[in-house]
Scaffold this motif. Structure first.
Motif, mmCIF file in Angstrom:
data_model
loop_
_atom_site.group_PDB
_atom_site.id
_atom_site.type_symbol
_atom_site.label_atom_id
_atom_site.label_comp_id
_atom_site.label_asym_id
_atom_site.label_seq_id
_atom_site.Cartn_x
_atom_site.Cartn_y
_atom_site.Cartn_z
ATOM 1 N N ASN A 119 11.769 66.183 14.605
ATOM 2 C CA ASN A 119 12.392 65.699 13.366
ATOM 3 C C ASN A 119 12.211 64.185 13.241
ATOM 4 O O ASN A 119 13.010 63.506 12.607
ATOM 5 C CB ASN A 119 13.865 66.121 13.290
ATOM 6 N N GLY A 172 12.498 61.617 15.342
ATOM 7 C CA GLY A 172 13.461 60.651 15.864
ATOM 8 C C GLY A 172 14.742 61.299 16.316
ATOM 9 O O GLY A 172 14.774 62.467 16.680
ATOM 10 N N PHE A 173 15.788 60.499 16.295
ATOM 11 C CA PHE A 173 17.077 60.891 16.863
ATOM 12 C C PHE A 173 18.002 61.392 15.756
ATOM 13 O O PHE A 173 18.838 60.630 15.260
ATOM 14 C CB PHE A 173 17.752 59.694 17.538
ATOM 15 N N ALA A 174 17.886 62.661 15.383
ATOM 16 C CA ALA A 174 18.754 63.184 14.321
ATOM 17 C C ALA A 174 20.219 62.987 14.695
ATOM 18 O O ALA A 174 21.040 62.570 13.879
ATOM 19 C CB ALA A 174 18.458 64.657 14.090
ATOM 20 N N ASP A 220 12.079 65.907 19.867
ATOM 21 C CA ASP A 220 10.938 64.995 20.009
ATOM 22 C C ASP A 220 11.313 63.757 20.827
ATOM 23 O O ASP A 220 10.501 63.236 21.594
ATOM 24 C CB ASP A 220 10.360 64.608 18.642
ATOM 25 N N GLY A 221 12.570 63.311 20.703
ATOM 26 C CA GLY A 221 13.001 62.148 21.477
ATOM 27 C C GLY A 221 13.012 62.448 22.966
ATOM 28 O O GLY A 221 12.446 61.714 23.785
ATOM 29 N N VAL A 249 11.062 70.673 19.057
ATOM 30 C CA VAL A 249 11.598 70.502 17.703
ATOM 31 C C VAL A 249 11.428 69.043 17.273
ATOM 32 O O VAL A 249 12.096 68.148 17.791
ATOM 33 C CB VAL A 249 13.082 70.920 17.658
HETATM 34 MG MG LIG Z 1 14.516 64.407 17.224
#
Ligand SMILES: [Mg+2]
Ligand SMILES: Cc1ncc(C[n+]2csc(CCOP(=O)(O)OP(=O)(O)O)c2C)c(N)n1
Length: 616
Positions: A493, A495-497, A466-467, A491
């Motif tokens: 999640n 933000g920044f997994a 997503d980022g 994908v």
């Molecule tokens: Mg992400």
């Protein structure tokens, strides 16, 4: 008298580029297969006019593609070049100013990954009579400075064409660098906007069909003898296969060499797929994102045979991985061959492997069989990660890996490159395309477009977080415009997994790594953002499918594969088990801090750093 043709500089450039070919192993390819571009006052009347004059369709000698962002344009050219094993690429034309500086990131990505792209930024009037023109930097120290100078450190060849007479030599130099496997990267020809439109009488031979022979340098005899000596002295060798193996199309030779001499083969991100994952010598990914198999062997190896690798810190676990090994490096670039104080074979990977194959030597049979056992254990581990019932990221990859057999997976940044490197099963070298030299968020969709243009017969699966998606999704519109079909797995999640986990591990408290509204305490930990990425993808012209569990994901992917249209499969993942790092990565931690988390992280850091073999 010599025959001449009167054309503008831009018309001559376009005519010249359409006549350039590469040849290797008796097969010819278009060197510059097309030109991506966004027009502005800095290129519309020059390169734009020249592209239009040739007919402006996809059957033109130099087909033109309208992209949405100049950085993305360079990513597309890189995707194309990499999927073509560097034998063919695309040109990128931009206006002056922001259009040109937008290409700097793409140029750096190309050069770092050793991939050829031709950049044609517009530039300030050579005559300067109209200065300062719109978007001119105006450096008070020198009128010779323009924003295009930003492209110098990220280009392997850079020139500014201030007079028509300078064009032929610059073009020849540019083509030489693009086609030299040791020197290749971004090549920039800055084109002042007045000069682009200026007419000149060009010698006819400038436009002759020209074939650039892509060299396969053979190893020097003495160097080969030294390499043979090293092999014969080694009982626990390990091959590190990098992108150079794939670009040289040396995969069959690698498989034969490894099999005959019993040498386990580990792969870097760029080299992944060099051996089919189920080859008896394949031990998978190496380094910080490596498999337990490869990283265990790396610690015990007595000789590392690096082939076509630049030894990034991810590969060497920041110089902590190869504890007992000496190095033998095969590389077409002396610069890379010399790393880690290695014995060097400056040569084409295929030629070097053929020559080394004749050495009468085998690794210790116990070492070879232990490697096979470790690799089998890793495959069992992969099955476990792939087989979950919840939609964790490894489960998404597992379902995709099954559906994507024969296709290409494209990715670049975030937490997916690590999971892909460790888990993904590639059966041929063209199936794995993770950009990890620059690991540039935003490469995925634009790069995937280039991959599909280069390999239209293959299904291209773009994996994007997503980022990354929010940074650069707009090339979906370009794919739709061109009727170039991508399957994009988005994908989400929130933000920044990847950087979230890294942040926590270095005592930075996950600051700024989740997509949340500003909360009551003043931090970005409030409500979830009402951002609808699926709707966003649909708005750009893609079909959109949503998956909520492994079954619906499988069905959505099957539908996307069956469709002729660019399709985004939107997946919200849940946190869950993922493979952990088997080796370190050097990210320095605050030496002093008021936070207990950071102090604890620094202790762990100092401990890990003791294993580093610095400098050499
Ligand atoms: Mg992400
Ligand atoms: C252009 C760019 N900016 C910043 C980074 C640093 N960075 C690496 S991964 C990442 C987060 C990526 O987020 P997402 O795409 O959602 O992937 P996830 O980590 O969630 O898997 C960031 C900010 C980068 N690699 N590239």
């Amino acid at each position: 008298m010599r025959n001449t043709t009167r054309l503008t500089v831009a018309q001559a450039l376009v005519r010249f580029l359409a006549q350039q070919w590469t040849e290797r192993d008796g097969v010819e390819h278009r060197l510059i297969a097309g030109c991506l571009g966004i027009f502005g006052h800095g290129n519309v009347a020059g390169v734009g006019q020249a592209l239009a004059e040739q007919g402006a369709g996809t059957h033109d000698p130099l087909p033109y593609y309208l992209a949405r962002n100049e950085q993305a344009m360079v990513h597309t050219a890189v995707g194309y070049a990499r999927q073509s094993d560097r034998l063919s690429t695309l040109a990128c034309t931009s206006s002056i100013g922001p259009g040109a500086t937008n290409m700097v990131t793409g140029a750096a990505l190309a050069t770092i990954n050793r991939l050829p792209v031709l950049l044609l930024p517009g530039d300030l009037f050579a005559t300067r009579v109209a200065s300062p023109v719109l978007q001119e930097l105006e450096d008070p120290r020198s009128y010779d400075v323009s924003v295009n100078d930003c492209l110098k450190p990220v280009s392997r060849f850079w020139d500014r064409i201030n007079r028509p007479e300078q064009l032929p030599a610059a073009l020849l130099a540019a083509m030489r660098v693009l086609t030299d496997p040791a020197e290749t990267g971004a090549v920039t020809l800055a084109l002042p906007q007045d000069v682009q439109a200026e007419a000149y009488d060009w010698p006819e031979e400038l436009f002759a069909r020209r074939v650039w022979r892509v060299a396969r340098p053979v190893p020097e005899t003495a160097a080969l003898a030294r390499a043979a000596e090293l092999l014969r002295g080694s009982r626990r060798p390990l091959i590190v296969a990098g992108g150079g193996v794939k670009y040289s199309r040396a995969c069959a030779e690698l498989a034969r060499f490894a099999g005959r001499h019993g040498v386990p083969v580990a792969e870097t991100q760029a080299g992944k797929g060099a051996l089919p994952y189920d080859h008896p010598c394949a031990v998978g990914a190496i380094g910080h994102t490596g498999t337990r198999a490869a990283d265990t062997l790396a610690r015990e190896a007595d000789l590392v045979i690096g082939i076509g690798t630049r030894y990034s810190d991810f590969t060497t676990a920041s110089r902590t991985l190869f504890r007992q090994a000496g190095f033998l490096n095969v590389n077409v670039a002396a610069f890379d061959a010399a790393k880690h104080a290695a014995e060097t074979l400056v040569a084409d990977a295929r030629e070097a492997l053929k020559a080394l194959d004749d050495v009468d030597w085998r690794a210790d049979p116990g070492w070879t069989s232990r490697a096979a056992e470790l690799a089998a254990a890793w495959q069992a581990e992969t099955d476990r990660f792939y087989g979950g019932t919840e939609l964790t990221q490894p489960v998404v990859l597992g379902v995709l890996n099954e559906v994507a057999a024969g296709g290409v997976v494209v990715n670049a940044a975030g937490s997916m490159p690590g999971d892909l490197h460790r888990l993904w099963r590639a059966s041929d070298p063209g199936q794995y395309h993770v950009e990890y030299g620059y690991s540039c968020m935003g490469y995925e969709i634009a790069g995937g477009l280039g991959v599909k243009l280069a390999a239209p017969e293959r299904e291209v699966f773009v994996l994007v977080g997503d980022g990354s998606y929010l940074m650069m999704a707009q090339e979906i519109a370009t794919a739709v415009q061109e009727g170039v079909k991508l399957v994009i797995v988005l994908v989400d999640n929130q933000g920044f997994a990847s950087i979230g986990a890294l942040s926590e591990s270095v005592g930075a408290l996950r600051l700024g790594t989740a997509y949340r509204k500003r909360g009551p305490g003043g931090r970005l930990d409030g409500e979830r953002l009402p951002v609808d990425l699926a709707a966003n993808a649909a708005s750009l012209g893609a079909d959109v499918l949503t998956a909520a569990d492994p079954q619906t994901l499988r069905a959505a992917l099957a539908k996307a594969v069956a469709s002729p249209r660019t399709t985004v499969v939107y997946v919200e993942t849940v946190p869950g088990p993922a493979p952990a790092a088997e080796a370190w990565w050097d990210v320095p931690v605050a030496e002093v801090s008021g936070l207990a988390e950071a102090r604890a992280a620094r202790e762990r850091y100092d401990e890990a750093k003791r294993d580093q073999r610095p400098y050499l």
